[in-house]
Write a protein that holds these residues in place. Structure first.
Motif, PDB file in Angstrom:
ATOM      1  N   SER A  27      28.747  43.651  36.732  1.00 16.52           N
ATOM      2  CA  SER A  27      29.198  44.968  36.278  1.00 16.52           C
ATOM      3  C   SER A  27      30.592  45.332  36.807  1.00 16.52           C
ATOM      4  O   SER A  27      31.148  46.352  36.420  1.00 16.52           O
ATOM      5  N   HIS A  28      31.164  44.505  37.663  1.00 13.57           N
ATOM      6  CA  HIS A  28      32.481  44.782  38.246  1.00 13.57           C
ATOM      7  C   HIS A  28      33.572  44.509  37.206  1.00 13.57           C
ATOM      8  O   HIS A  28      33.473  43.549  36.442  1.00 13.57           O
ATOM      9  N   PRO A  29      34.646  45.339  37.164  1.00 14.06           N
ATOM     10  CA  PRO A  29      35.699  45.124  36.156  1.00 14.06           C
ATOM     11  C   PRO A  29      36.462  43.800  36.294  1.00 14.06           C
ATOM     12  O   PRO A  29      37.117  43.378  35.349  1.00 14.06           O
ATOM     13  N   LEU A  30      36.355  43.116  37.423  1.00 14.38           N
ATOM     14  CA  LEU A  30      37.039  41.835  37.581  1.00 14.38           C
ATOM     15  C   LEU A  30      36.129  40.633  37.323  1.00 14.38           C
ATOM     16  O   LEU A  30      36.580  39.494  37.387  1.00 14.38           O
ATOM     17  N   TYR A  31      34.875  40.888  37.015  1.00  9.99           N
ATOM     18  CA  TYR A  31      33.930  39.794  36.781  1.00  9.99           C
ATOM     19  C   TYR A  31      34.395  38.946  35.596  1.00  9.99           C
ATOM     20  O   TYR A  31      34.713  39.452  34.524  1.00  9.99           O
ATOM     21  N   GLY A  32      34.467  37.640  35.813  1.00 10.26           N
ATOM     22  CA  GLY A  32      34.824  36.703  34.751  1.00 10.26           C
ATOM     23  C   GLY A  32      36.305  36.642  34.414  1.00 10.26           C
ATOM     24  O   GLY A  32      36.699  35.938  33.491  1.00 10.26           O
ATOM     25  N   LYS A  33      37.135  37.352  35.167  1.00  5.03           N
ATOM     26  CA  LYS A  33      38.577  37.364  34.899  1.00  5.03           C
ATOM     27  C   LYS A  33      39.262  36.189  35.596  1.00  5.03           C
ATOM     28  O   LYS A  33      38.788  35.668  36.597  1.00  5.03           O
ATOM     29  N   GLU A  34      40.389  35.788  35.062  1.00  4.53           N
ATOM     30  CA  GLU A  34      41.215  34.737  35.658  1.00  4.53           C
ATOM     31  C   GLU A  34      42.136  35.402  36.683  1.00  4.53           C
ATOM     32  O   GLU A  34      42.997  36.209  36.328  1.00  4.53           O
ATOM     33  N   ILE A  35      41.927  35.098  37.954  1.00  2.00           N
ATOM     34  CA  ILE A  35      42.646  35.782  39.028  1.00  2.00           C
ATOM     35  C   ILE A  35      43.468  34.800  39.858  1.00  2.00           C
ATOM     36  O   ILE A  35      43.089  33.645  40.025  1.00  2.00           O
ATOM     37  N   THR A  36      44.574  35.293  40.398  1.00  2.00           N
ATOM     38  CA  THR A  36      45.413  34.520  41.308  1.00  2.00           C
ATOM     39  C   THR A  36      45.836  35.434  42.446  1.00  2.00           C
ATOM     40  O   THR A  36      46.418  36.499  42.195  1.00  2.00           O
ATOM     41  N   ALA A  37      45.542  35.035  43.681  1.00  2.00           N
ATOM     42  CA  ALA A  37      45.972  35.803  44.849  1.00  2.00           C
ATOM     43  C   ALA A  37      47.455  35.564  45.062  1.00  2.00           C
ATOM     44  O   ALA A  37      47.900  34.424  45.122  1.00  2.00           O
ATOM     45  N   ILE A  38      48.231  36.661  45.189  1.00  2.00           N
ATOM     46  CA  ILE A  38      49.673  36.488  45.345  1.00  2.00           C
ATOM     47  C   ILE A  38      50.226  37.123  46.623  1.00  2.00           C
ATOM     48  O   ILE A  38      51.305  36.752  47.073  1.00  2.00           O
ATOM     49  N   ALA A  39      49.512  38.096  47.209  1.00  2.00           N
ATOM     50  CA  ALA A  39      49.990  38.726  48.443  1.00  2.00           C
ATOM     51  C   ALA A  39      48.804  39.358  49.162  1.00  2.00           C
ATOM     52  O   ALA A  39      47.756  39.589  48.570  1.00  2.00           O
ATOM     53  N   ARG A  40      49.016  39.630  50.454  1.00  2.00           N
ATOM     54  CA  ARG A  40      47.974  40.289  51.226  1.00  2.00           C
ATOM     55  C   ARG A  40      48.600  41.159  52.294  1.00  2.00           C
ATOM     56  O   ARG A  40      49.733  40.930  52.710  1.00  2.00           O
ATOM     57  N   ARG A  41      47.833  42.160  52.714  1.00  2.00           N
ATOM     58  CA  ARG A  41      48.236  42.956  53.873  1.00  2.00           C
ATOM     59  C   ARG A  41      47.766  42.213  55.099  1.00  2.00           C
ATOM     60  O   ARG A  41      46.593  41.858  55.199  1.00  2.00           O
TER      61      ARG A  41
END
Length: 99
Positions: A27-41
């Motif tokens: 049910s999360h809006p990012l479920y099944g999306k193509e993601i790439t981590a680009i920065a972090r705190r």
């Protein structure tokens, strides 16, 4: 994009991407999306991801919990941005001032 403290770039983002995929439920809006981590705190567990696919690319800051399992509905918390410029203006600059 030039990052300012407390944000830093991620060269090998697989561990952040893997953890996000573990945490999101169907049910999360990012479920099944193509993601790439680009920065972090570097002072907390917030990570900036690029989300591709669909109609357009957008960006999202996710507060990872590192529980290594699916989170409750509504988690992990996210903040969405239409562009890197919007992220810089609305989030990164604010974080820098508060740091």
């Amino acid at each position: 994009m030039t990052l300012i403290e407390p944000w830093e770039s991620i060269e090998q983002g697989e561990q952040f991407e893997t953890e996000l995929l573990r945490e999101v439920s169907e049910s999360h809006p990012l479920y099944g999306k193509e993601i790439t981590a680009i920065a972090r705190r570097f002072d907390c567990d917030d990570v900036l991801f690029q989300v591709a696919g669909g109609e357009k690319t957008y960006f999202v800051v996710v507060h990872l919990t590192w529980k290594m399992k699916v989170e409750a509905k509504g988690y992990p918390c996210c903040e969405f941005f239409e562009s890197l410029k919007e992220f810089e203006t609305k989030r990164m600059t604010h974080d820098h001032k508060m740091y």
